[in-house]
Enzyme design. Structure first.
Site, mmCIF file in Angstrom:
data_model
loop_
_atom_site.group_PDB
_atom_site.id
_atom_site.type_symbol
_atom_site.label_atom_id
_atom_site.label_comp_id
_atom_site.label_asym_id
_atom_site.label_seq_id
_atom_site.Cartn_x
_atom_site.Cartn_y
_atom_site.Cartn_z
ATOM 1 N N GLU A 79 0.798 -1.218 0.000
ATOM 2 C CA GLU A 79 0.000 0.000 0.000
ATOM 3 C C GLU A 79 0.838 1.279 0.000
ATOM 4 O OE1 GLU A 79 -2.556 -0.582 3.352
ATOM 5 O OE2 GLU A 79 -4.047 -1.688 2.184
ATOM 6 N N GLU A 110 6.637 -21.909 7.989
ATOM 7 C CA GLU A 110 7.094 -21.052 9.080
ATOM 8 C C GLU A 110 8.135 -21.725 9.972
ATOM 9 O OE1 GLU A 110 4.371 -21.338 12.926
ATOM 10 O OE2 GLU A 110 3.256 -20.532 11.215
#
Length: 267
Positions: A79, A110
């Site tokens: 963004e 992960e």
């Protein structure tokens, strides 16, 4: 360490609650998040200062995380270019398992302590950059390994976690610990912990961009004019700054491509 994000919910029998009660109780839990963030403001300030300092000297900001935490980093990074008009590679979000994991979980991604550093190295990372690990539990191996490697190579390191005294915080030079406590649905850290991380990311990137001169007054003068809504917003900004009528302001904005350039052209 005590992993408070994994503690049993303060509520039980959720499946028997009417919708009104579910919503009220979730909302009551959500109200605690900004207060938890407030307690971490001194830590956030330190991280903002170091990121702004490094970026003023040409450094970049990298987010690393897994699952919800990784996705939030990708969202914040993606963004910044349209909002502040910065290059797409100034702030980079990296998620364990690669871009596929943005939409679909990649099993056990992960748990690889080595992969995060390999992932950031693909961007020719250097000692002027900053790596911020995002992990609700503060125990994610992918994030721990990435921060440790980055710190060993002389990079500035920070983190956003939702437990205190975590391995991720220990691996970061500038930790941010927002202790959000048990989730409404036990262990579902996409809820309060995710909200807290999003709030901190908003503070971090917005404050850094302001320090880098990407906001004037309170306006996004460098935003990308990528749709009609933003063109109209930009036109109104130019009108307010210059006193030009709408048609002339719109033409000036179109000619120069940004609010800042349009306004500066008349100085």
């Amino acid at each position: 360490m005590e992993i408070s994000t994994e503690k049993d919910s303060r509520y039980n029998g959720l499946e028997n609650m009417p919708v009104s009660e579910l919503l009220r109780n979730i909302n009551n839990e959500d109200k605690t998040v900004p207060l938890a963030v407030e307690k971490a403001l001194p830590q956030i300030e330190k991280l903002v200062e170091v990121v702004a300092e490094r970026m003023q000297k040409g450094g970049r900001l990298f987010y690393i995380g897994a699952g919800t935490s990784g996705r939030l980093g990708v969202v914040d990074a993606s963004e910044c270019p349209p909002t502040f008009g910065v290059p797409f590679d100034w702030i980079v979000g990296i998620i364990a398992g690669g871009d596929t994991a943005i939409r679909k979980a990649v099993e056990f991604a992960e748990d690889d302590r080595e992969q995060a550093w390999k992932d950031v190295q693909a961007f020719n990372i250097n000692s002027g950059d900053v790596v911020v690990g995002i992990a609700a539990s503060g125990t994610t191996p992918y994030v721990i390994g990435g921060l440790q490697a980055a710190r060993e190579q002389g990079l500035a390191t920070g983190c956003i976690v939702c437990n205190s005294g975590s391995p991720v915080a220990a691996a970061a030079e500038y930790p941010v610990e927002v202790v959000t406590g048990p989730e409404f649905v036990t262990g579902s850290t996409r809820m309060k912990a995710g909200t807290a991380q999003k709030l901190v990311l908003n503070m971090l990137s917005t404050s850094v961009m302001i320090k880098l001169g990407r906001v004037k007054g309170n306006k996004m003068v460098d935003m990308q004019l990528s749709n009609n809504k933003l063109v109209n917003r930009g036109t109104r900004m130019v009108m307010a700054e210059t006193g030009l009528p709408e048609a002339e302001a719109a033409e000036l904005l179109k000619e120069h491509g940004s609010v800042r350039k349009a306004v500066d052209s008349l100085k």
